[in-house]
Design a protein around this motif. Structure first.
Motif, PDB file in Angstrom:
ATOM      1  N   THR A  43     -18.805 -64.950   4.447  1.00  0.00           N
ATOM      2  CA  THR A  43     -17.265 -64.689   4.714  1.00  0.00           C
ATOM      3  C   THR A  43     -15.849 -65.778   4.213  1.00  0.00           C
ATOM      4  O   THR A  43     -15.707 -65.673   3.506  1.00  0.00           O
ATOM      5  CB  THR A  43     -17.606 -65.279   6.323  1.00  0.00           C
ATOM      6  OG1 THR A  43     -18.200 -63.859   6.622  1.00  0.00           O
ATOM      7  CG2 THR A  43     -15.948 -64.296   7.272  1.00  0.00           C
ATOM      8  N   GLY A  44     -16.753 -67.048   4.160  1.00  0.00           N
ATOM      9  CA  GLY A  44     -15.812 -68.096   3.913  1.00  0.00           C
ATOM     10  C   GLY A  44     -15.519 -68.156   2.345  1.00  0.00           C
ATOM     11  O   GLY A  44     -14.285 -68.386   1.643  1.00  0.00           O
ATOM     12  N   VAL A  45     -16.487 -67.670   0.821  1.00  0.00           N
ATOM     13  CA  VAL A  45     -16.387 -67.893  -0.116  1.00  0.00           C
ATOM     14  C   VAL A  45     -15.783 -66.764  -0.813  1.00  0.00           C
ATOM     15  O   VAL A  45     -14.716 -66.294  -1.561  1.00  0.00           O
ATOM     16  CB  VAL A  45     -18.028 -67.289  -0.972  1.00  0.00           C
ATOM     17  CG1 VAL A  45     -17.804 -67.075  -1.757  1.00  0.00           C
ATOM     18  CG2 VAL A  45     -18.812 -68.941  -0.132  1.00  0.00           C
ATOM     19  N   VAL A  46     -15.688 -64.985   0.521  1.00  0.00           N
ATOM     20  CA  VAL A  46     -15.219 -64.052  -0.024  1.00  0.00           C
ATOM     21  C   VAL A  46     -14.225 -64.005   0.122  1.00  0.00           C
ATOM     22  O   VAL A  46     -13.088 -63.694  -0.473  1.00  0.00           O
ATOM     23  CB  VAL A  46     -15.632 -62.413   0.862  1.00  0.00           C
ATOM     24  CG1 VAL A  46     -15.072 -61.712   1.364  1.00  0.00           C
ATOM     25  CG2 VAL A  46     -17.284 -62.350   0.247  1.00  0.00           C
ATOM     26  N   LEU A  55     -12.771 -76.512   3.979  1.00  0.00           N
ATOM     27  CA  LEU A  55     -12.927 -77.780   4.552  1.00  0.00           C
ATOM     28  C   LEU A  55     -14.712 -77.231   5.363  1.00  0.00           C
ATOM     29  O   LEU A  55     -15.089 -78.466   5.568  1.00  0.00           O
ATOM     30  CB  LEU A  55     -11.950 -78.459   5.739  1.00  0.00           C
ATOM     31  CG  LEU A  55     -10.642 -78.365   5.064  1.00  0.00           C
ATOM     32  CD1 LEU A  55      -9.811 -79.535   5.904  1.00  0.00           C
ATOM     33  CD2 LEU A  55     -11.359 -79.895   4.275  1.00  0.00           C
ATOM     34  N   ARG A  56     -14.654 -75.751   5.928  1.00  0.00           N
ATOM     35  CA  ARG A  56     -15.776 -75.913   7.032  1.00  0.00           C
ATOM     36  C   ARG A  56     -16.879 -75.736   5.915  1.00  0.00           C
ATOM     37  O   ARG A  56     -18.257 -75.804   6.150  1.00  0.00           O
ATOM     38  CB  ARG A  56     -15.830 -74.611   7.353  1.00  0.00           C
ATOM     39  CG  ARG A  56     -16.622 -73.888   8.067  1.00  0.00           C
ATOM     40  CD  ARG A  56     -16.747 -74.460   9.425  1.00  0.00           C
ATOM     41  NE  ARG A  56     -17.829 -73.702   9.968  1.00  0.00           N
ATOM     42  CZ  ARG A  56     -19.126 -73.773  10.313  1.00  0.00           C
ATOM     43  NH1 ARG A  56     -19.675 -74.922   9.392  1.00  0.00           N
ATOM     44  NH2 ARG A  56     -20.012 -73.327  10.637  1.00  0.00           N
ATOM     45  N   GLN A  57     -16.250 -75.119   4.674  1.00  0.00           N
ATOM     46  CA  GLN A  57     -17.771 -75.091   4.071  1.00  0.00           C
ATOM     47  C   GLN A  57     -18.356 -76.514   3.736  1.00  0.00           C
ATOM     48  O   GLN A  57     -19.653 -77.213   3.357  1.00  0.00           O
ATOM     49  CB  GLN A  57     -16.833 -73.939   2.419  1.00  0.00           C
ATOM     50  CG  GLN A  57     -17.264 -73.144   2.383  1.00  0.00           C
ATOM     51  CD  GLN A  57     -17.456 -71.827   2.734  1.00  0.00           C
ATOM     52  OE1 GLN A  57     -19.447 -72.392   2.751  1.00  0.00           O
ATOM     53  NE2 GLN A  57     -17.724 -70.973   3.137  1.00  0.00           N
ATOM     54  N   LEU A  58     -17.534 -77.414   3.189  1.00  0.00           N
ATOM     55  CA  LEU A  58     -17.776 -78.069   3.127  1.00  0.00           C
ATOM     56  C   LEU A  58     -19.025 -79.498   4.216  1.00  0.00           C
ATOM     57  O   LEU A  58     -19.717 -80.153   3.798  1.00  0.00           O
ATOM     58  CB  LEU A  58     -16.457 -79.177   2.111  1.00  0.00           C
ATOM     59  CG  LEU A  58     -15.825 -79.132   0.987  1.00  0.00           C
ATOM     60  CD1 LEU A  58     -15.139 -80.347   0.724  1.00  0.00           C
ATOM     61  CD2 LEU A  58     -17.545 -79.788   0.097  1.00  0.00           C
ATOM     62  N   CYS A  59     -18.376 -79.319   5.661  1.00  0.00           N
ATOM     63  CA  CYS A  59     -18.305 -80.390   6.728  1.00  0.00           C
ATOM     64  C   CYS A  59     -20.688 -79.524   6.548  1.00  0.00           C
ATOM     65  O   CYS A  59     -20.762 -79.946   7.777  1.00  0.00           O
ATOM     66  CB  CYS A  59     -17.499 -79.870   7.674  1.00  0.00           C
ATOM     67  SG  CYS A  59     -16.038 -80.823   7.409  1.00  0.00           S
ATOM     68  N   GLY A  60     -20.505 -77.657   6.703  1.00  0.00           N
ATOM     69  CA  GLY A  60     -21.891 -77.580   7.466  1.00  0.00           C
ATOM     70  C   GLY A  60     -21.788 -77.515   8.697  1.00  0.00           C
ATOM     71  O   GLY A  60     -21.080 -76.729   9.168  1.00  0.00           O
ATOM     72  N   GLY A  61     -23.049 -78.153   8.578  1.00  0.00           N
ATOM     73  CA  GLY A  61     -23.730 -78.334   9.803  1.00  0.00           C
ATOM     74  C   GLY A  61     -23.039 -78.843  11.091  1.00  0.00           C
ATOM     75  O   GLY A  61     -22.607 -79.055  12.267  1.00  0.00           O
ATOM     76  N   ARG A  62     -22.331 -79.882  10.389  1.00  0.00           N
ATOM     77  CA  ARG A  62     -21.359 -81.634  11.485  1.00  0.00           C
ATOM     78  C   ARG A  62     -19.665 -80.910  11.768  1.00  0.00           C
ATOM     79  O   ARG A  62     -19.396 -81.143  12.484  1.00  0.00           O
ATOM     80  CB  ARG A  62     -20.851 -82.169  10.104  1.00  0.00           C
ATOM     81  CG  ARG A  62     -21.971 -83.509  10.116  1.00  0.00           C
ATOM     82  CD  ARG A  62     -21.579 -84.361   8.850  1.00  0.00           C
ATOM     83  NE  ARG A  62     -20.921 -82.989   7.753  1.00  0.00           N
ATOM     84  CZ  ARG A  62     -20.110 -83.605   6.531  1.00  0.00           C
ATOM     85  NH1 ARG A  62     -20.261 -85.060   6.756  1.00  0.00           N
ATOM     86  NH2 ARG A  62     -19.572 -83.212   5.059  1.00  0.00           N
TER      87      ARG A  62
END
Length: 122
Positions: A70-73, A48-55
């Motif tokens: 870090t999220g990908v790992v 969810l954080r990866q998809l939201c990005g700067g928002r």
């Protein structure tokens, strides 16, 4: 919270009711299920954080620009550990093994599917 606690206890009951020779396998399955569940709970916010990005509105503890790698790992680790935790506890737990026995089969995948179906129905 009471439902989750009761459901966790019900999932652990089979490991307490099996013969002593199967107890290690049942305990391994129960702890695998608990660990996989924790990794799923901690892993849900990562994509969810990866998809939201700067928002995404960050809290006081944040990684800054390092959240992507870090999220990908972390997601890769969650996939790897989930695969490792559903493997049988011994060679004889694989159905294609000549000396296959149900005593060493890891029941975590079967139980996880049942839990996901139960949650989906609920």
């Amino acid at each position: 919270m009471l439902f989750i606690s009761f459901f966790a206890f019900v999932l652990l009951l089979p490991s307490m009711l099996v013969p002593p020779t199967s107890a290690p396998t049942a305990y391994a399955a129960a702890t695998s299920i608990a660990t996989i569940g924790l990794y799923i709970a901690w892993g849900v916010p990562l994509p969810l954080r990866q998809l939201c990005g700067g928002r995404f509105r960050s809290g006081p503890g944040q990684l800054g620009a390092r959240y992507r790698p870090t999220g990908v790992v972390a997601l890769i680790w969650i996939v790897v550990i989930r695969v490792l935790l559903i493997l049988p506890t011994g060679d004889r737990g694989y159905p294609w093994h000549d000396e296959f026995t149900w005593n060493v089969v890891n029941y975590a995948p079967i139980t996880l599917v049942a839990v996901v179906v139960a949650i989906g129905i609920w």
